[in-house]
Structures are given as C-alpha cells and as structure tokens.
Scaffold this motif. Structure first.
Motif, PDB file in Angstrom:
ATOM      1  N   LEU A  86       1.746 -12.001  10.257  1.00 42.76           N
ATOM      2  CA  LEU A  86       2.767 -12.136   9.213  1.00 42.76           C
ATOM      3  C   LEU A  86       2.327 -11.432   7.931  1.00 42.76           C
ATOM      4  N   THR A  87       1.072 -11.567   7.574  1.00 41.14           N
ATOM      5  CA  THR A  87       0.578 -10.928   6.354  1.00 41.14           C
ATOM      6  C   THR A  87       0.663  -9.408   6.452  1.00 41.14           C
ATOM      7  N   LEU A  88       0.233  -8.844   7.580  1.00 40.25           N
ATOM      8  CA  LEU A  88       0.294  -7.388   7.729  1.00 40.25           C
ATOM      9  C   LEU A  88       1.736  -6.898   7.785  1.00 40.25           C
ATOM     10  N   ALA A  89       2.615  -7.673   8.423  1.00 40.98           N
ATOM     11  CA  ALA A  89       4.026  -7.265   8.500  1.00 40.98           C
ATOM     12  C   ALA A  89       4.668  -7.208   7.119  1.00 40.98           C
ATOM     13  N   LEU A  90       4.209  -8.048   6.201  1.00 41.12           N
ATOM     14  CA  LEU A  90       4.756  -8.038   4.843  1.00 41.12           C
ATOM     15  C   LEU A  90       3.969  -7.124   3.904  1.00 41.12           C
ATOM     16  N   ALA A  91       2.650  -7.092   4.076  1.00 41.00           N
ATOM     17  CA  ALA A  91       1.809  -6.344   3.141  1.00 41.00           C
ATOM     18  C   ALA A  91       1.901  -4.845   3.350  1.00 41.00           C
ATOM     19  N   ALA A  92       2.046  -4.382   4.594  1.00 49.57           N
ATOM     20  CA  ALA A  92       2.072  -2.943   4.847  1.00 49.57           C
ATOM     21  C   ALA A  92       3.253  -2.256   4.154  1.00 49.57           C
ATOM     22  N   PRO A  93       4.490  -2.686   4.363  1.00 41.14           N
ATOM     23  CA  PRO A  93       5.590  -2.036   3.632  1.00 41.14           C
ATOM     24  C   PRO A  93       5.537  -2.283   2.129  1.00 41.14           C
ATOM     25  N   ALA A  94       5.071  -3.461   1.716  1.00 42.65           N
ATOM     26  CA  ALA A  94       5.002  -3.747   0.277  1.00 42.65           C
ATOM     27  C   ALA A  94       3.997  -2.834  -0.420  1.00 42.65           C
ATOM     28  N   SER A  95       2.816  -2.706   0.166  1.00 40.52           N
ATOM     29  CA  SER A  95       1.796  -1.850  -0.451  1.00 40.52           C
ATOM     30  C   SER A  95       2.186  -0.379  -0.368  1.00 40.52           C
ATOM     31  N   TYR A  96       2.880   0.023   0.710  1.00 39.67           N
ATOM     32  CA  TYR A  96       3.355   1.408   0.800  1.00 39.67           C
ATOM     33  C   TYR A  96       4.402   1.690  -0.278  1.00 39.67           C
ATOM     34  N   GLY A  97       5.285   0.738  -0.502  1.00 43.85           N
ATOM     35  CA  GLY A  97       6.287   0.916  -1.548  1.00 43.85           C
ATOM     36  C   GLY A  97       5.667   1.017  -2.929  1.00 43.85           C
ATOM     37  N   ILE A  98       4.661   0.178  -3.198  1.00 47.99           N
ATOM     38  CA  ILE A  98       3.991   0.241  -4.497  1.00 47.99           C
ATOM     39  C   ILE A  98       3.235   1.554  -4.664  1.00 47.99           C
ATOM     40  N   ALA A  99       2.678   2.063  -3.568  1.00 43.93           N
ATOM     41  CA  ALA A  99       1.865   3.276  -3.649  1.00 43.93           C
ATOM     42  C   ALA A  99       2.697   4.549  -3.702  1.00 43.93           C
ATOM     43  N   LYS A 100       3.833   4.610  -2.970  1.00 45.73           N
ATOM     44  CA  LYS A 100       4.511   5.880  -2.764  1.00 45.73           C
ATOM     45  C   LYS A 100       5.942   5.950  -3.283  1.00 45.73           C
ATOM     46  N   LEU A 101       6.649   4.861  -3.269  1.00 40.50           N
ATOM     47  CA  LEU A 101       8.074   4.921  -3.587  1.00 40.50           C
ATOM     48  C   LEU A 101       8.305   4.822  -5.095  1.00 40.50           C
ATOM     49  N   PRO A 102       9.362   5.475  -5.583  1.00 40.08           N
ATOM     50  CA  PRO A 102       9.660   5.424  -7.025  1.00 40.08           C
ATOM     51  C   PRO A 102      10.342   4.108  -7.409  1.00 40.08           C
ATOM     52  N   ILE A 103       9.549   3.060  -7.468  1.00 40.62           N
ATOM     53  CA  ILE A 103      10.056   1.718  -7.778  1.00 40.62           C
ATOM     54  C   ILE A 103       9.672   1.361  -9.204  1.00 40.62           C
ATOM     55  N   ARG A 104      10.638   0.851  -9.942  1.00 41.58           N
ATOM     56  CA  ARG A 104      10.349   0.415 -11.303  1.00 41.58           C
ATOM     57  C   ARG A 104       9.542  -0.886 -11.286  1.00 41.58           C
ATOM     58  N   GLY A 105       8.631  -0.977 -12.203  1.00 41.59           N
ATOM     59  CA  GLY A 105       7.838  -2.196 -12.323  1.00 41.59           C
ATOM     60  C   GLY A 105       6.712  -2.305 -11.321  1.00 41.59           C
ATOM     61  N   LYS A 106       6.236  -1.176 -10.773  1.00 41.78           N
ATOM     62  CA  LYS A 106       5.157  -1.239  -9.784  1.00 41.78           C
ATOM     63  C   LYS A 106       3.870  -1.788 -10.398  1.00 41.78           C
ATOM     64  N   SER A 107       3.597  -1.397 -11.624  1.00 39.81           N
ATOM     65  CA  SER A 107       2.390  -1.900 -12.285  1.00 39.81           C
ATOM     66  C   SER A 107       2.469  -3.408 -12.484  1.00 39.81           C
ATOM     67  N   PHE A 108       3.660  -3.893 -12.789  1.00 37.44           N
ATOM     68  CA  PHE A 108       3.831  -5.338 -12.967  1.00 37.44           C
ATOM     69  C   PHE A 108       3.615  -6.074 -11.642  1.00 37.44           C
ATOM     70  N   LEU A 109       4.165  -5.530 -10.555  1.00 40.65           N
ATOM     71  CA  LEU A 109       3.983  -6.158  -9.245  1.00 40.65           C
ATOM     72  C   LEU A 109       2.511  -6.180  -8.844  1.00 40.65           C
ATOM     73  N   LEU A 110       1.812  -5.082  -9.126  1.00 47.17           N
ATOM     74  CA  LEU A 110       0.394  -5.036  -8.801  1.00 47.17           C
ATOM     75  C   LEU A 110      -0.391  -6.029  -9.656  1.00 47.17           C
ATOM     76  N   SER A 111      -0.012  -6.174 -10.910  1.00 46.20           N
ATOM     77  CA  SER A 111      -0.679  -7.142 -11.784  1.00 46.20           C
ATOM     78  C   SER A 111      -0.438  -8.569 -11.303  1.00 46.20           C
ATOM     79  N   ILE A 112       0.787  -8.839 -10.853  1.00 41.79           N
ATOM     80  CA  ILE A 112       1.090 -10.170 -10.322  1.00 41.79           C
ATOM     81  C   ILE A 112       0.227 -10.466  -9.096  1.00 41.79           C
ATOM     82  N   SER A 113       0.040  -9.458  -8.241  1.00 44.57           N
ATOM     83  CA  SER A 113      -0.809  -9.641  -7.060  1.00 44.57           C
ATOM     84  C   SER A 113      -2.242  -9.956  -7.467  1.00 44.57           C
ATOM     85  N   LEU A 114      -2.745  -9.258  -8.470  1.00 41.80           N
ATOM     86  CA  LEU A 114      -4.110  -9.510  -8.933  1.00 41.80           C
ATOM     87  C   LEU A 114      -4.244 -10.898  -9.551  1.00 41.80           C
ATOM     88  N   VAL A 115      -3.270 -11.278 -10.356  1.00 44.39           N
ATOM     89  CA  VAL A 115      -3.334 -12.583 -11.023  1.00 44.39           C
ATOM     90  C   VAL A 115      -3.247 -13.716 -10.006  1.00 44.39           C
TER      91      VAL A 115
END
Length: 279
Positions: A86-115
């Motif tokens: 379940l974690t890989l099924a959710l984390a793989a597309p999520a991390s790919y989107g944060i890394a490659k796709l032009p999504i607004r607020g990517k830095s905020f999402l990454l900060s939320i993950s770290l926090v």
C-alpha cells in the motif's frame, strides 16, 4: 606520511571498527545465547557469556508447540507486506509527481512530509482508535495496515523522490512519442529505472509494519489479531518472567526482517548510494 605510518593507522582503524561492531552485535549475541540457556545459567553470578548447558526445552514447549506463535507471525507477515504494497502504491506516484510534474505547492507538500516524520506513533494512536472504532476497522488487518501506512508513507515519498529526479525527462518524452500514455510511461519506463529506490523504500516500510507495537496494542483487543510485537508481551509475566522463552521468541522474530534485508541487500545499498546525491 610514510608507508609505515599509514599501515599503523589502518590497523588502528581496523581494531576500532571491530570493537564498534562487537559492541553493536553483543546484544544480539546475548539474546541468542540466553535463548538456549537454562534458568540456572541465566541468573548465574557472575554471568556466563558462553552457555555451558545448551537447553532447547523452552523452544519446544513455549515456541514450537504454542499455536499462538504461528498466528503472531502470520499476522506480522500480513501487516508487513500489506503496509509495503500500500505504501509503495501511494508513494511512487506521489513522489514522481513531486519530482517531475508541474504541480503548485510541491515544496509545501515535501515540507509536510518531512514534518510528519517528527510525529511519534503514540500521538496518532488515539485519533486512529476513535476513527477506526466508528467505522469498524479495529481488530482488522485493514485498520493496522492503514495506520502503519500513515507513518511509512512520508518516509517512502522522501526516499523515492531523488530517484525520480535523476531520471531524464527525455526518456518519458520518448515513450510518449512511441505511443505511451503518461501513466504508461511511468509504469513501463520510470518504475523499472527506479527499482533500487523501490527496493530501499520497500525494505524500510516492511520494517515499519513488522516492528509496530503502538498500533498493535491500541487498535487490537482480540488475541488472534495481534502481531509478533504485541504477542511478545504474553511471554513477560507480572511476577515471574521466563527469560529464555522471551529471548527465543525474540530470536525467531528477528529472522523474517533479516531475510528480507538479505534478499534485497544489493538493491538497498545501491538505492541508498544513489539517493545520497542531491540533484
């Protein structure tokens, strides 16, 4: 610096490294040694480092002939692999989107993950219990897997993101030119190239599911649903504790995670090395 000085320094580093390895491995040795000691040797003074009378009676009576032990291990395997998938099924597309796709607020999402990694499991146990008790997910594999995934998902996203950043955009563009959809390019091109990262995240998320104790105690009341970590408490009595049985159970509980790591060791080492480079 002369060759003799370099040789002497290397010997010093080797000895210090061996001492550090012995310090880290001694608790594991003591656990295994205690598991085969009779009670008289466990409480001997001074303690005996090497068992003189090897006794496997407790292994037979408390471990192999105990039907609950097998149930604990089956539950832990279901939770470990379920959390991993379940974690890989959710984390793989999520991390790919944060890394490659032009999504607004990517830095905020990454900060939320770290926090979110800073929150201990005990802070989430009560909210999860309230929610899951209302929708009937207590004493269920689904509830425990969801709770473990909530802890493992931010970590997996952070681990996988550098691998997707290292994959050239030209590869996915070429796949789409050849007729792949964006999702098809992700599945057929990107994921195979990120195999070391997926194995690295899989091993650590499996450990999240296998070693969880907080959710196992707070979200389960039935003995048949408890994993290895919660089952270990049954070997610890309020007045008398059979420590050789506790150590035997702990030794057995150590083997599945060790086997998973040994199987995926090559990919994990490559994944940690690749993820160490900042893009």
């Amino acid at each position: 610096m002369t060759t003799r000085t370099v040789s002497k320094a290397s010997w010093i580093y080797t000895v210090v490294s061996l001492l550090m390895v012995c310090v880290f491995l001694f608790p594991i040795y003591w656990m295994v040694a205690t598991a085969v000691k009779p009670a008289t040797e466990i409480f001997a003074n001074p303690p005996k480092l090497i068992p003189t009378n090897v006794d496997f009676t407790v292994w037979q009576t408390r471990i192999f002939e105990n039907p609950r032990v097998l149930r604990y291990f089956v539950n832990s395997l279901i939770l470990g692999f379920g959390t991993t998938f379940l974690t890989l099924a959710l984390a793989a597309p999520a991390s790919y989107g944060i890394a490659k796709l032009p999504i607004r607020g990517k830095s905020f999402l990454l900060s939320i993950s770290l926090v979110s990694l800073m929150f201990p499991a005990i802070m989430l146990a009560l909210p999860f219990f309230v929610m899951f008790s209302r929708i009937g997910l207590t004493d269920s594999y689904a509830g425990l897997i969801l709770a473990n995934t909530a802890l493992a998902l931010p970590f997996a996203i952070i681990v996988l993101r550098p691998f997707f950043l290292a994959i050239p955009n030209e590869l996915t563009a070429a796949a789409q030119i050849d007729g792949c959809t964006p999702f098809g390019a992700f599945v057929r091109v990107v994921l195979p190239l990120a195999t070391p990262g997926l194995f690295t995240a899989a091993v650590f998320t499996f450990l999240f599911g296998w070693s969880d104790l907080v959710f196992a105690l707070s979200l389960t009341t039935e003995e048949s649903m408890r994993p290895v970590t919660a089952g270990l408490w049954n070997f610890i009595g309020s007045n008398v504790t059979q420590w050789n049985a506790v150590m035997a159970f702990s030794t057995l509980a150590m083997l599945p995670p060790l086997a998973v790591f040994l199987v995926a060791q090559r990919y994990v080492v490559a994944g940690l090395t690749a993820g160490a480079v900042k893009e």
